[in-house]
Design a protein around this motif. Structure first.
Motif, short mmCIF file in Angstrom:
data_model
loop_
_atom_site.label_atom_id
_atom_site.label_comp_id
_atom_site.label_asym_id
_atom_site.label_seq_id
_atom_site.Cartn_x
_atom_site.Cartn_y
_atom_site.Cartn_z
N UNK A 202 0.81 -1.22 0.00
CA UNK A 202 0.00 0.00 0.00
C UNK A 202 0.85 1.27 0.00
N UNK A 203 1.91 1.26 0.81
CA UNK A 203 2.65 2.49 1.08
C UNK A 203 4.03 2.55 0.43
N UNK A 204 4.50 1.40 -0.07
CA UNK A 204 5.83 1.36 -0.65
C UNK A 204 6.83 0.72 0.29
N UNK A 205 7.92 0.25 -0.26
CA UNK A 205 8.97 -0.41 0.52
C UNK A 205 9.59 0.58 1.49
N UNK A 206 9.81 0.16 2.74
CA UNK A 206 10.38 1.04 3.75
C UNK A 206 11.89 0.85 3.79
N UNK A 207 12.62 1.96 3.72
CA UNK A 207 14.07 1.93 3.70
C UNK A 207 14.65 2.82 4.79
N UNK A 208 15.90 2.55 5.10
CA UNK A 208 16.70 3.36 6.02
C UNK A 208 17.63 4.25 5.21
N UNK A 209 17.81 5.47 5.65
CA UNK A 209 18.87 6.31 5.13
C UNK A 209 19.60 6.87 6.34
N UNK A 210 20.93 6.79 6.33
CA UNK A 210 21.70 7.20 7.49
C UNK A 210 23.08 7.70 7.07
N UNK A 211 23.58 8.69 7.79
CA UNK A 211 24.95 9.15 7.61
C UNK A 211 25.74 8.73 8.84
N UNK A 212 26.86 8.05 8.63
CA UNK A 212 27.63 7.47 9.73
C UNK A 212 29.11 7.75 9.56
N UNK A 213 29.85 7.51 10.66
CA UNK A 213 31.31 7.44 10.60
C UNK A 213 31.71 5.98 10.74
N UNK A 267 12.97 2.91 14.73
CA UNK A 267 14.12 3.80 14.67
C UNK A 267 15.33 3.02 14.17
N UNK A 268 16.37 3.75 13.81
CA UNK A 268 17.58 3.15 13.27
C UNK A 268 18.62 3.06 14.39
N UNK A 269 19.26 1.89 14.51
CA UNK A 269 20.28 1.71 15.55
C UNK A 269 21.62 1.36 14.94
N UNK A 270 22.69 1.66 15.69
CA UNK A 270 24.03 1.29 15.25
C UNK A 270 24.17 -0.22 15.12
N UNK A 271 23.51 -0.95 16.04
CA UNK A 271 23.58 -2.41 16.02
C UNK A 271 23.04 -2.97 14.71
N UNK A 272 21.90 -2.44 14.26
CA UNK A 272 21.32 -2.93 13.01
C UNK A 272 22.19 -2.54 11.81
N UNK A 297 19.69 9.74 10.99
CA UNK A 297 19.06 8.64 10.23
C UNK A 297 17.58 8.90 10.11
N UNK A 298 16.98 8.27 9.13
CA UNK A 298 15.55 8.43 8.90
C UNK A 298 15.01 7.18 8.22
N UNK A 299 13.72 6.94 8.40
CA UNK A 299 13.01 5.88 7.68
C UNK A 299 12.10 6.54 6.66
#
Length: 448
Positions: A202-213, A267-272, A297-299
């Motif tokens: 219905x809503x589209x595939x859910x993705x993560x976007x994140x900027x990391x070191x 939410x987005x975690x470092x572990x994931x 990070x954002x979903x």
């Protein structure tokens, strides 16, 4: 700076598309422009990170390519791998015969907006904030645009550059829908009992976007000049180097990560992110980088839709669309902002031509109106065709990278490996990503 009572051109939205349209008009000598934005601080999440060759060419025509090139990282290749095995690549050096800019420029959207705004200010135009559009109505001589603050402005031309949930597009009554299903992706009805798969449909595939070191060992396949896509049992990981933040005293490189969301996570975690990176690279622990800091990070949900038309008459005024207000699609291949910027520059040229005809004493009002309609019909036809093409290819890329069943992944990898060995396919893939293939169908930007 106060909101004027009237303006010839009102641009709603100051993302890359709105700014590019305003710069194009101002560079051509049009100063009766008002550009407004609903965001109080004017900053956006840095989702878009790639500017391709055809877009750099277009931005060169309005005087901003040099600053962008100086700030960004010049990617030599886009490489798709299954963990450490290269499947297919786009070598941007093969574009040398077609462009002055044979690379993909890696730069955060916030940096792009800063540079575009600097150029706009140099041309004497400044953004007014915050102004949130609530209504538009046809009045004699133009369109009255009303804001949440209670203020209003009369404009002859209104440019909707206010994102994929565009208020301007909605108020103009322009349908926005998936070219295949005919459905508006923002109109889906969600039920509490919907499963994750049903929500995705219905809503589209859910993705993560994140900027990391990253710290620790950085393997050669995480190349500082590569736009890298790593396929793995966990579907995919986009891993792209970006310039260090200007305010970072250590000047550490930033890495953009994008991947499927963790099932059930809010939410987005470092572990994931570390788990995804481990799967994507397929290396021993001691040879795998550590995701040691999450900058932001954002979903988000992947949606596809295009406006039925990119312009609409409202009495004596005209509403036009560019950027995400006209089309939205998967971020695969980094096509969205690029197409939107080129929309905006083409629209700025079209409006410039129309305004010159409006002001020509030898042109009757009826002839000027007919010219405007014809010019904008050409703009709609060109931009909509390109948008539908981008939707088709990015849907395929999203589907192919998102395969979950091992047999399907193996079949895709075998196909990619086979076609990746041929130079003809590789060059065509590169040309398509760069936007230069679209150059054969786009109007040629004129130097400012």
């Amino acid at each position: 700076m106060a909101l004027p009572a009237s303006t010839n051109i009102l641009i709603v939205g100051c993302g890359p598309a709105g700014l590019s349209c305003a710069i194009t008009l101002a560079a051509k000598g049009h100063k009766d422009i008002t550009i407004i934005d609903a965001r109080p601080d004017g900053r956006t999440l840095s989702r878009a990170i790639v500017i391709h060759a055809q877009t750099i060419e277009a931005l060169h025509s309005v005087g901003v390519a040099d600053k962008l090139n100086a700030r960004g990282v010049r990617a030599k290749r886009m490489v798709v791998r299954w963990q450490q095995t290269r499947l297919i690549k786009a070598n941007f050096a093969t574009l040398e015969e077609r462009t002055r800019f044979p690379w993909a420029l890696l730069i955060s959207q916030s940096d792009t907006e800063d540079i575009l705004e600097e150029r706009l200010n140099e041309l004497g135009i400044h953004i007014l904030r915050p102004y949130k559009v609530t209504d538009m109505e046809s009045v004699q001589g133009g369109i009255m645009v009303k804001f949440e603050s209670g203020e209003s402005i009369k404009a002859r031309y209104v440019v909707g550059a206010d994102g994929n949930r565009s208020t301007v597009r909605t108020l103009a009554g322009i349908p926005f829908r998936d070219p295949k299903t005919g459905k508006n992706p923002h109109a889906a009805v969600v039920k509490p009992t919907d499963s994750a798969k049903k929500l995705e449909k219905k809503l589209g595939k859910e993705l993560v976007v994140a900027d990391v070191h990253l710290s620790g060992h950085i393997p050669p396949t995480v190349n500082p000049t590569d736009l890298g896509v790593f396929l793995s049992p966990m579907q995919f990981l986009l891993l792209v180097p970006l310039p260090p933040a200007k305010d970072d005293p250590e000047q550490r490189p930033i890495y953009r990560m994008s991947c499927p969301v963790e099932p059930g996570a809010k939410e987005v975690t470092l572990t994931y992110l570390q788990k995804v990176l481990n799967s994507a690279l397929g290396l021993p622990t001691e040879k795998t980088p550590i995701v040691d800091k999450l900058r932001w990070a954002s979903l988000f949900r992947v949606k596809s839709a295009v406006a039925d038309r990119f312009h609409q008459r409202m009495g004596d005024g005209i509403v036009t669309l560019c950027g995400d207000a006209g089309h939205v699609h998967s971020p695969a291949g980094g096509q969205g902002m690029n197409l939107g910027i080129r929309d905006a520059i083409q629209l700025g040229q079209a409006l410039s031509d129309i305004i010159k005809r409006d002001n020509d004493p030898n042109t009757s009002p009826s002839a000027a109106r007919a010219y405007a309609d014809k010019r904008l019909e050409g703009y709609t036809t060109e931009r909509r065709k390109l948008a539908v093409g981008v939707i088709k290819i990015t849907k395929f890329m999203t589907w192919a990278t998102g395969l979950e069943a091992p047999p399907a992944q193996r079949a895709r990898n075998a196909l990619y490996w086979t076609i990746g060995r041929g130079s003809v396919v590789s060059k065509k893939f590169t040309l398509r990503l760069s936007g230069l293939e679209a150059a054969d169908h786009e109007s040629i930007p004129l130097n400012a």
